[in-house]
Design a protein around this motif. Sequence first.
Motif, mmCIF file in Angstrom:
data_model
loop_
_atom_site.group_PDB
_atom_site.id
_atom_site.type_symbol
_atom_site.label_atom_id
_atom_site.label_comp_id
_atom_site.label_asym_id
_atom_site.label_seq_id
_atom_site.Cartn_x
_atom_site.Cartn_y
_atom_site.Cartn_z
ATOM 1 N N ASP A 1 0.862 -1.180 0.000
ATOM 2 C CA ASP A 1 0.000 0.000 0.000
ATOM 3 C C ASP A 1 0.900 1.233 0.000
ATOM 4 O O ASP A 1 1.609 1.496 0.968
ATOM 5 N N VAL A 2 0.865 1.968 -1.096
ATOM 6 C CA VAL A 2 1.724 3.127 -1.286
ATOM 7 C C VAL A 2 0.901 4.380 -1.003
ATOM 8 O O VAL A 2 -0.105 4.630 -1.666
ATOM 9 N N HIS A 3 1.318 5.155 -0.024
ATOM 10 C CA HIS A 3 0.614 6.384 0.358
ATOM 11 C C HIS A 3 1.341 7.569 -0.279
ATOM 12 O O HIS A 3 2.545 7.733 -0.098
ATOM 13 N N VAL A 4 0.584 8.362 -1.027
ATOM 14 C CA VAL A 4 1.169 9.492 -1.750
ATOM 15 C C VAL A 4 0.485 10.791 -1.352
ATOM 16 O O VAL A 4 -0.675 10.804 -0.944
ATOM 17 N N THR A 5 1.239 11.873 -1.460
ATOM 18 C CA THR A 5 0.688 13.212 -1.272
ATOM 19 C C THR A 5 0.968 14.004 -2.542
ATOM 20 O O THR A 5 1.865 13.673 -3.310
ATOM 21 N N LEU A 6 0.189 15.041 -2.744
ATOM 22 C CA LEU A 6 0.335 15.883 -3.932
ATOM 23 C C LEU A 6 0.710 17.291 -3.502
ATOM 24 O O LEU A 6 0.157 17.818 -2.533
ATOM 25 N N LEU A 7 1.611 17.897 -4.235
ATOM 26 C CA LEU A 7 1.985 19.280 -3.959
ATOM 27 C C LEU A 7 1.119 20.204 -4.789
ATOM 28 O O LEU A 7 0.761 19.896 -5.923
ATOM 29 N N GLY A 8 0.771 21.325 -4.227
ATOM 30 C CA GLY A 8 -0.085 22.282 -4.927
ATOM 31 C C GLY A 8 -1.527 22.133 -4.485
ATOM 32 O O GLY A 8 -1.821 21.644 -3.397
ATOM 33 N N GLU A 9 -2.436 22.582 -5.340
ATOM 34 C CA GLU A 9 -3.858 22.489 -5.018
ATOM 35 C C GLU A 9 -4.316 21.043 -5.104
ATOM 36 O O GLU A 9 -4.001 20.339 -6.059
ATOM 37 N N ASN A 10 -5.054 20.611 -4.105
ATOM 38 C CA ASN A 10 -5.511 19.230 -4.041
ATOM 39 C C ASN A 10 -7.026 19.170 -4.075
ATOM 40 O O ASN A 10 -7.674 18.950 -3.061
ATOM 41 N N THR A 11 -7.585 19.364 -5.236
ATOM 42 C CA THR A 11 -9.025 19.210 -5.367
ATOM 43 C C THR A 11 -9.328 17.715 -5.504
ATOM 44 O O THR A 11 -8.463 16.939 -5.938
ATOM 45 N N PRO A 12 -10.529 17.291 -5.142
ATOM 46 C CA PRO A 12 -10.870 15.865 -5.274
ATOM 47 C C PRO A 12 -10.697 15.331 -6.694
ATOM 48 O O PRO A 12 -10.311 14.184 -6.873
ATOM 49 N N GLU A 13 -10.938 16.172 -7.695
ATOM 50 C CA GLU A 13 -10.764 15.739 -9.082
ATOM 51 C C GLU A 13 -9.296 15.482 -9.391
ATOM 52 O O GLU A 13 -8.951 14.502 -10.064
ATOM 53 N N GLN A 14 -8.410 16.371 -8.919
ATOM 54 C CA GLN A 14 -6.978 16.197 -9.160
ATOM 55 C C GLN A 14 -6.450 14.956 -8.448
ATOM 56 O O GLN A 14 -5.628 14.222 -8.996
ATOM 57 N N ILE A 15 -6.920 14.739 -7.229
ATOM 58 C CA ILE A 15 -6.490 13.573 -6.475
ATOM 59 C C ILE A 15 -6.909 12.297 -7.203
ATOM 60 O O ILE A 15 -6.108 11.371 -7.387
ATOM 61 N N LYS A 16 -8.144 12.269 -7.629
ATOM 62 C CA LYS A 16 -8.676 11.099 -8.328
ATOM 63 C C LYS A 16 -7.905 10.849 -9.630
ATOM 64 O O LYS A 16 -7.564 9.698 -9.951
ATOM 65 N N GLU A 17 -7.607 11.902 -10.370
ATOM 66 C CA GLU A 17 -6.882 11.780 -11.637
ATOM 67 C C GLU A 17 -5.461 11.264 -11.424
ATOM 68 O O GLU A 17 -4.982 10.388 -12.142
ATOM 69 N N ASN A 18 -4.779 11.785 -10.401
ATOM 70 C CA ASN A 18 -3.414 11.342 -10.109
ATOM 71 C C ASN A 18 -3.385 9.885 -9.660
ATOM 72 O O ASN A 18 -2.489 9.135 -10.053
ATOM 73 N N LEU A 19 -4.346 9.486 -8.846
ATOM 74 C CA LEU A 19 -4.405 8.090 -8.413
ATOM 75 C C LEU A 19 -4.699 7.167 -9.599
ATOM 76 O O LEU A 19 -4.175 6.050 -9.672
#
Length: 155
Positions: A49-67
């Motif tokens: 299980d790899v836990h990641v964070t995103l730098l910058g704005e973290n909207t739910p759409e961006q999070i979903k797209e990156n995952l």
Amino acid sequence: MREFKRTDRVADQLQKELAVLIQREVKDPRLGMVTVSGVEVSRDLGYADVHVTLLGENTPEQIKENLKVLKQAAGFLRSQIAKRIKLRHVPELRFHYDESVVRGQRLSALIQDAVASDRSRPGDESRDESVDPGAGQAGNDDTASDEPGSDSRRD
């Protein structure tokens, strides 16, 4: 008893390798600045299980797209890890968004706001003197004789 479990060592190595691979090898333009904040490996080394964070704005759409991008790149990343780490079986990678950094920033901001509002409150000077100026000084001779090996008793 061993100091570190094998799963912990494998997780640590996976975290290091994945951080480099995601940054340098994944060429998807939809992928933002991703940081691998932690990896947990199952006891049988079947899943990671790899836990990641995103730098910058973290909207739910961006999070979903990156995952989604990371999930699509999981096979490629797994094959690259197999080339870099000697394991009989490379764990299947499952990516999760780690909210702890965002939550920590939010709590830190709340604490700073509370401290600022306390300081701006008029007529409450007693809160500023919460530290005793004489406490914790090294000039106390009573503690010197309690230390083992100290020669405070003279015969």
